[in-house]
Scaffold this motif. Structure first.
Motif, short mmCIF file in Angstrom:
data_model
loop_
_atom_site.label_atom_id
_atom_site.label_comp_id
_atom_site.label_asym_id
_atom_site.label_seq_id
_atom_site.Cartn_x
_atom_site.Cartn_y
_atom_site.Cartn_z
N GLN A 39 41.55 28.31 39.47
CA GLN A 39 41.70 27.57 40.71
C GLN A 39 41.37 26.12 40.45
N ALA A 40 42.36 25.27 40.61
CA ALA A 40 42.18 23.84 40.46
C ALA A 40 41.79 23.24 41.81
N PRO A 41 41.14 22.09 41.81
CA PRO A 41 40.73 21.47 43.07
C PRO A 41 41.92 21.28 44.02
N GLY A 42 41.76 21.74 45.25
CA GLY A 42 42.80 21.57 46.24
C GLY A 42 43.98 22.52 46.12
N LYS A 43 43.89 23.46 45.20
CA LYS A 43 44.99 24.40 44.99
C LYS A 43 44.52 25.83 45.17
N GLN A 44 45.47 26.72 45.37
CA GLN A 44 45.15 28.13 45.49
C GLN A 44 44.88 28.73 44.11
N THR A 90 43.03 22.02 33.80
CA THR A 90 41.70 21.85 34.38
C THR A 90 41.55 22.68 35.64
N ALA A 91 40.54 23.53 35.65
CA ALA A 91 40.31 24.44 36.77
C ALA A 91 39.04 25.24 36.52
N VAL A 92 38.63 25.96 37.53
CA VAL A 92 37.60 26.99 37.33
C VAL A 92 38.33 28.28 37.01
N TYR A 93 37.94 28.92 35.93
CA TYR A 93 38.59 30.13 35.48
C TYR A 93 37.72 31.34 35.83
N TYR A 94 38.37 32.36 36.36
CA TYR A 94 37.69 33.57 36.80
C TYR A 94 38.36 34.79 36.17
N CYS A 95 37.61 35.87 36.08
CA CYS A 95 38.23 37.14 35.73
C CYS A 95 38.03 38.11 36.89
N ASN A 96 38.91 39.07 36.96
CA ASN A 96 38.83 40.10 37.98
C ASN A 96 39.74 41.25 37.56
N VAL A 97 39.71 42.30 38.32
CA VAL A 97 40.50 43.50 38.05
C VAL A 97 41.61 43.59 39.09
N PRO A 98 42.85 43.33 38.73
CA PRO A 98 43.94 43.39 39.71
C PRO A 98 44.24 44.83 40.10
N LEU A 99 44.38 45.05 41.40
CA LEU A 99 44.75 46.36 41.94
C LEU A 99 45.85 46.15 42.97
N GLY A 100 47.08 46.42 42.60
CA GLY A 100 48.19 46.20 43.52
C GLY A 100 48.23 44.76 43.98
N GLY A 111 32.69 31.99 37.94
CA GLY A 111 33.73 31.43 37.09
C GLY A 111 33.15 30.53 36.01
N THR A 112 34.05 29.93 35.25
CA THR A 112 33.64 28.99 34.21
C THR A 112 34.57 27.78 34.26
N GLN A 113 33.97 26.60 34.30
CA GLN A 113 34.75 25.37 34.48
C GLN A 113 35.39 24.94 33.16
N VAL A 114 36.68 24.67 33.23
CA VAL A 114 37.41 24.10 32.10
C VAL A 114 37.94 22.74 32.53
N THR A 115 37.54 21.71 31.81
CA THR A 115 37.99 20.36 32.10
C THR A 115 38.67 19.79 30.86
N VAL A 116 39.92 19.40 31.04
CA VAL A 116 40.70 18.83 29.94
C VAL A 116 40.91 17.35 30.24
N SER A 117 40.27 16.52 29.48
CA SER A 117 40.31 15.08 29.76
C SER A 117 39.96 14.31 28.50
N SER A 118 40.57 13.13 28.39
CA SER A 118 40.25 12.25 27.27
C SER A 118 39.18 11.25 27.68
#
Length: 118
Positions: A39-44, A90-100, A111-118
């Motif tokens: 999930q990135a800021p301001g996005k689903q 760049t987003a917060v990364y999550y794991c989960n178990v998809p069911l349908g 989650g765990t934050q991933v930031t890609v920036s120079s």
């Protein structure tokens, strides 16, 4: 109660790599699909990659060829290897178990934050 704990995020320059881990505490891990979402800021929140117990994967088109999902059933852990990272990853990364159309865990972890920036 099964819990999922994500780790491995951080700040990385464009073109860099990170490996995320999701550890499941509990015995159900081996029987379910496991997924990485972000999930990135301001996005689903969106699906990034899913792996079935036998290893079949489903990868989001925009990360194909750059991201690889894998699992170690003996360690109850699923991984997301991310290469050639881009700022748009760049987003917060999550794991989960998809069911349908839903998920096994209605409450998402931190989650765990991933930031890609120079």
């Amino acid at each position: 109660q099964v819990q999922l704990v994500e780790s491995g995020g951080g700040l990385v320059q464009p073109g860099g790599s990170l490996r995320l881990s999701c550890a499941a505490a509990g015995s159900i891990f081996r029987t379910y699909d496991m997924g990485w979402y972000r999930q990135a800021p301001g996005k689903q929140r969106e699906m990034v990659a899913i792996i079935a117990p036998g290893g079949t994967t489903n990868i989001k088109d925009s990360v194909k060829g750059r991201f690889t999902i894998s699992r170690d059933n003996s360690k109850n852990t699923v991984y997301l290897q991310m290469n050639s990272l881009k700022p748009e990853d760049t987003a917060v990364y999550y794991c989960n178990v998809p069911l349908g159309t839903g998920f096994l865990f209605s409450s998402w972890g931190q989650g765990t934050q991933v930031t890609v920036s120079s």
